[in-house]
Design a protein around this motif. Structure first.
Motif, PDB file in Angstrom:
ATOM      1  N   ALA A 139       0.858  -1.185   0.030  1.00  9.52           N
ATOM      2  CA  ALA A 139      -0.017  -0.011   0.081  1.00  9.52           C
ATOM      3  C   ALA A 139       0.827   1.246   0.039  1.00  9.52           C
ATOM      4  CB  ALA A 139      -0.738   0.009   1.215  1.00  9.52           C
ATOM      5  N   PRO A 140       1.657   1.397  -1.136  1.00  7.24           N
ATOM      6  CA  PRO A 140       2.565   2.514  -1.184  1.00  7.24           C
ATOM      7  C   PRO A 140       1.729   4.043  -0.942  1.00  7.24           C
ATOM      8  CG  PRO A 140       2.141   1.839  -3.354  1.00  7.24           C
ATOM      9  CD  PRO A 140       1.323   0.910  -2.565  1.00  7.24           C
ATOM     10  N   LYS A 141       0.864   4.441  -1.041  1.00  6.17           N
ATOM     11  CA  LYS A 141       0.100   5.670  -0.904  1.00  6.17           C
ATOM     12  C   LYS A 141       0.131   5.783   0.596  1.00  6.17           C
ATOM     13  CE  LYS A 141      -2.137   6.735  -5.209  1.00  6.17           C
ATOM     14  NZ  LYS A 141      -3.541   7.151  -5.725  1.00  6.17           N
ATOM     15  N   ARG A 142      -0.461   4.837   1.315  1.00  7.37           N
ATOM     16  CA  ARG A 142      -0.489   4.935   2.725  1.00  7.37           C
ATOM     17  C   ARG A 142       0.780   4.882   3.426  1.00  7.37           C
ATOM     18  NH1 ARG A 142      -5.348   1.780   6.140  1.00  7.37           N
ATOM     19  NH2 ARG A 142      -4.995   3.231   7.909  1.00  7.37           N
ATOM     20  N   SER A 143       1.744   4.032   2.886  1.00  5.90           N
ATOM     21  CA  SER A 143       3.228   4.300   3.347  1.00  5.90           C
ATOM     22  C   SER A 143       3.733   5.563   3.287  1.00  5.90           C
ATOM     23  CB  SER A 143       3.885   3.143   2.539  1.00  5.90           C
ATOM     24  OG  SER A 143       5.274   3.091   2.965  1.00  5.90           O
ATOM     25  N   LEU A 144       3.372   6.136   2.220  1.00  5.91           N
ATOM     26  CA  LEU A 144       3.933   7.499   2.073  1.00  5.91           C
ATOM     27  C   LEU A 144       3.347   8.633   3.101  1.00  5.91           C
ATOM     28  CD1 LEU A 144       5.698   9.132   0.060  1.00  5.91           C
ATOM     29  CD2 LEU A 144       4.154   9.504  -1.113  1.00  5.91           C
ATOM     30  N   GLU A 145       2.047   8.268   3.417  1.00  2.00           N
ATOM     31  CA  GLU A 145       1.425   9.422   4.240  1.00  2.00           C
ATOM     32  C   GLU A 145       2.163   9.149   5.648  1.00  2.00           C
ATOM     33  OE1 GLU A 145      -2.884   8.323   4.804  1.00  2.00           O
ATOM     34  OE2 GLU A 145      -2.902   8.568   2.475  1.00  2.00           O
ATOM     35  N   PHE A 146       2.504   7.885   5.986  1.00  2.00           N
ATOM     36  CA  PHE A 146       3.383   7.861   7.330  1.00  2.00           C
ATOM     37  C   PHE A 146       4.499   8.011   7.108  1.00  2.00           C
ATOM     38  CE2 PHE A 146      -0.246   4.875   8.178  1.00  2.00           C
ATOM     39  CZ  PHE A 146      -0.980   5.061   9.234  1.00  2.00           C
ATOM     40  N   ALA A 147       5.380   8.072   6.162  1.00  2.00           N
ATOM     41  CA  ALA A 147       6.574   8.556   5.789  1.00  2.00           C
ATOM     42  C   ALA A 147       6.894  10.071   6.041  1.00  2.00           C
ATOM     43  CB  ALA A 147       7.162   8.078   4.418  1.00  2.00           C
ATOM     44  N   LYS A 148       5.633  10.679   5.477  1.00  2.00           N
ATOM     45  CA  LYS A 148       5.649  12.259   5.420  1.00  2.00           C
ATOM     46  C   LYS A 148       5.430  12.591   7.010  1.00  2.00           C
ATOM     47  CE  LYS A 148       3.872  13.227   1.049  1.00  2.00           C
ATOM     48  NZ  LYS A 148       2.743  13.626   0.141  1.00  2.00           N
ATOM     49  N   LYS A 149       4.771  11.893   7.820  1.00  2.00           N
ATOM     50  CA  LYS A 149       4.661  12.301   9.277  1.00  2.00           C
ATOM     51  C   LYS A 149       6.113  11.941   9.932  1.00  2.00           C
ATOM     52  CE  LYS A 149      -0.169  11.574   9.361  1.00  2.00           C
ATOM     53  NZ  LYS A 149      -1.353  10.677   9.971  1.00  2.00           N
TER      54      LYS A 149
END
Length: 192
Positions: free
Chosen positions: A139-149
């Motif tokens: 789930a790369p989009k969800r992963s990216l959300e957490f990476a931004k945080k």
């Protein structure tokens, strides 16, 4: 008459005549720093044409203490702040999540990282762990959300921030955004 009735009579008369003090009077000496004492003058003080200097004993007692500065001229260092119990618990949960993720159990790791975020919402390592879990779950989009945080919270931790930048670069490549992938790879290369 008892003392209490005399006291209440004086208070009542003071209120009636409007003779209550307008501000508290703080006594100098060992009483300084304690609760201020209010003194109401019983009779007005006589006007004096020449002001008198305070006595040396009163002057010594009312001077504030000056802070002690080390001889080098630099202020004394503050003692290191002890980490909060929430932070320590959150760090422990992140370690458990890392172990579960290393064993190939993303679902188990997900639970540990989510608990770590609930205990301490400012733990960037927990958000980085969540980003890794969602990457493993494809789930790369969800992963990216957490990476931004994680990126926001890890600004003072260069090693983990570098790992976050590299993860974001990889995720942007997966999402077919090569320019952003290149930008984050360059950010990672600038860090030690």
């Amino acid at each position: 008459m008892g003392r209490m009735s005399v006291l209440w009579m004086c208070v009542g008369l003071a209120i009636f005549w409007g003779c209550t003090p307008k501000r508290p009077v703080v006594l100098p000496g060992p009483w300084a720093g304690s609760t201020p004492t209010v003194q109401a003058p019983s009779t007005p003080a006589p006007a004096s044409s020449t002001p008198s200097a305070p006595s040396a004993s009163i002057k010594e007692k009312t001077l504030p203490e000056t802070p002690q500065v080390p001889p080098s001229g630099t202020p004394a260092a503050k003692p290191p702040k002890e980490p909060s119990p929430q932070y320590l618990a959150s760090v422990q949960l992140v370690h458990e999540g890392d172990r579960a993720l290393a064993k190939g159990d993303p679902d188990g790791a997900l639970g540990f990282y989510e608990q770590a975020v609930q205990v301490d919402a400012y733990n960037g390592s927990a958000f980085l762990g969540l980003a890794k879990v969602w990457l493993q779950k494809n789930a790369p989009k969800r992963s990216l959300e957490f990476a931004k945080k994680a990126e926001i919270l890890l600004t003072n931790q260069p090693k983990e921030l570098r790992e976050t930048y590299l993860l974001q670069s990889f995720l942007y490549e997966m999402l077919n955004e090569p320019e952003l992938a290149k930008t984050y790879k360059q950010k990672a290369q600038r860090l030690p």
